[in-house]
Scaffold this motif. Structure first.
Motif, PDB file in Angstrom:
ATOM      1  N   PHE A  69      -2.210  12.078 -38.406  1.00 19.73           N
ATOM      2  CA  PHE A  69      -3.064  10.898 -38.352  1.00 19.73           C
ATOM      3  C   PHE A  69      -3.844  10.787 -37.055  1.00 19.73           C
ATOM      4  CE2 PHE A  69      -0.887   9.401 -42.087  1.00 19.73           C
ATOM      5  CZ  PHE A  69      -1.895   8.704 -42.737  1.00 19.73           C
ATOM      6  N   GLU A  70      -3.312  11.334 -35.978  1.00 24.93           N
ATOM      7  CA  GLU A  70      -4.068  11.269 -34.729  1.00 24.93           C
ATOM      8  C   GLU A  70      -5.330  12.119 -34.836  1.00 24.93           C
ATOM      9  OE1 GLU A  70      -3.544  11.832 -29.902  1.00 24.93           O
ATOM     10  OE2 GLU A  70      -1.828  12.100 -31.245  1.00 24.93           O
ATOM     11  N   ARG A  71      -5.188  13.331 -35.376  1.00 18.80           N
ATOM     12  CA  ARG A  71      -6.362  14.187 -35.534  1.00 18.80           C
ATOM     13  C   ARG A  71      -7.328  13.601 -36.554  1.00 18.80           C
ATOM     14  NH1 ARG A  71      -6.683  20.732 -36.120  1.00 18.80           N
ATOM     15  NH2 ARG A  71      -5.928  20.511 -34.001  1.00 18.80           N
ATOM     16  N   MET A  72      -6.814  13.095 -37.673  1.00 16.47           N
ATOM     17  CA  MET A  72      -7.679  12.494 -38.686  1.00 16.47           C
ATOM     18  C   MET A  72      -8.421  11.292 -38.124  1.00 16.47           C
ATOM     19  SD  MET A  72      -5.285  12.752 -42.103  1.00 16.47           S
ATOM     20  CE  MET A  72      -6.563  12.114 -43.206  1.00 16.47           C
ATOM     21  N   SER A  73      -7.704  10.465 -37.363  1.00 19.33           N
ATOM     22  CA  SER A  73      -8.326   9.276 -36.781  1.00 19.33           C
ATOM     23  C   SER A  73      -9.412   9.645 -35.796  1.00 19.33           C
ATOM     24  CB  SER A  73      -7.266   8.407 -36.089  1.00 19.33           C
ATOM     25  OG  SER A  73      -6.327   7.912 -37.026  1.00 19.33           O
ATOM     26  N   SER A  74      -9.163  10.680 -34.993  1.00 20.35           N
ATOM     27  CA  SER A  74     -10.172  11.092 -34.007  1.00 20.35           C
ATOM     28  C   SER A  74     -11.415  11.638 -34.700  1.00 20.35           C
ATOM     29  CB  SER A  74      -9.583  12.145 -33.063  1.00 20.35           C
ATOM     30  OG  SER A  74      -9.322  13.368 -33.734  1.00 20.35           O
ATOM     31  N   TRP A  75     -11.240  12.343 -35.817  1.00 17.31           N
ATOM     32  CA  TRP A  75     -12.383  12.846 -36.562  1.00 17.31           C
ATOM     33  C   TRP A  75     -13.129  11.718 -37.252  1.00 17.31           C
ATOM     34  CZ3 TRP A  75     -10.544  17.929 -39.409  1.00 17.31           C
ATOM     35  CH2 TRP A  75     -10.329  18.914 -38.446  1.00 17.31           C
ATOM     36  N   VAL A  76     -12.396  10.761 -37.797  1.00 17.27           N
ATOM     37  CA  VAL A  76     -13.021   9.645 -38.502  1.00 17.27           C
ATOM     38  C   VAL A  76     -13.877   8.809 -37.557  1.00 17.27           C
ATOM     39  CG1 VAL A  76     -12.546   7.436 -39.618  1.00 17.27           C
ATOM     40  CG2 VAL A  76     -11.373   9.487 -40.404  1.00 17.27           C
ATOM     41  N   LEU A  77     -13.376   8.547 -36.368  1.00 16.08           N
ATOM     42  CA  LEU A  77     -14.112   7.711 -35.425  1.00 16.08           C
ATOM     43  C   LEU A  77     -15.125   8.497 -34.595  1.00 16.08           C
ATOM     44  CD1 LEU A  77     -11.499   5.159 -34.040  1.00 16.08           C
ATOM     45  CD2 LEU A  77     -13.135   4.902 -35.923  1.00 16.08           C
TER      46      LEU A  77
END
Length: 205
Positions: A69-77
């Protein structure tokens, strides 16, 4: 949009409970754990009908630990992640995680009888990243293609994106969230997600 959301639901179910041993190929793990998850939904159907929050527990306990989720969140934002404070990053990750749980749980049980086909894996230019391709049959319609992007993190495989019928989960939310942040700021987006997550609780059947 409803079909797309349901496709996301299936994608989570397929990855339930087992992408942990790097010695086993991601495709083998997806296929094995898909059977496990769908069987669990069938055996707990009556419980879920009376206590819909049980789906949340299943998604949280079995599925989401295998997402980064940290990587996904960084990509999303995107650039907004880099500018966010540590507190904002954590708050966003918490709400983004809950958003996905709520989305999946809405129609998770509707796919217990759908046939899943597993397609040949495609090579990735990155040695530690793979794409697992599947199709979910739809009665009276074309099957929904679902692709999973996974990367190897130590001895584990972690999910970093899911593409449903050609639509990337990360890119879809990235576009939506970027618009909201430009208009009202990151703190407002976090508040909106929090309010939505609190409202989005299913009622017993």
């Amino acid at each position: 949009m409803k079909t797309w959301f349901k496709g996301i639901v299936v994608s989570v179910g397929l990855l339930a409970g087992g992408i942990a041993l790097a010695a086993t190929s991601p495709q083998e793990l997806v296929q094995r754990t898909a059977d496990q998850m769908l069987a669990k939904l069938k055996t707990e159907k009556q419980v879920i009908d009376q206590h819909p929050e049980r789906i949340y527990e299943l998604v949280n306990q079995i599925v989401l630990p295998h997402f980064d989720f940290e990587r996904m969140s960084s990509w999303v934002l995107g650039k907004y992640w880099r500018a966010a404070t540590p507190a904002q990053k954590q708050q966003f990750m918490d709400q983004f995680r809950t958003l996905l749980v709520r989305t999946y749980a809405k129609s998770l049980s509707e796919y217990t009888d759908n046939k899943i086909s597993y397609l040949p894996m495609r090579p990735s230019p990155q040695e530690n990243q793979v794409k697992v391709r599947t199709e979910v049959d739809q009665p009276g319609g074309f099957p929904i293609p679902i692709d999973y992007e996974l990367y190897r993190k130590g001895d584990d495989w972690k999910v970093i994106d899911v593409t449903i019928d050609g639509v990337s989960l990360v890119n879809n939310y990235r576009s939506t969230f970027a618009t909201q942040i430009r208009q009202d700021g990151l703190d407002k987006l976090i508040t909106v997600l929090s309010e939505r997550n609190q409202r989005d609780v299913p009622a017993p059947k």
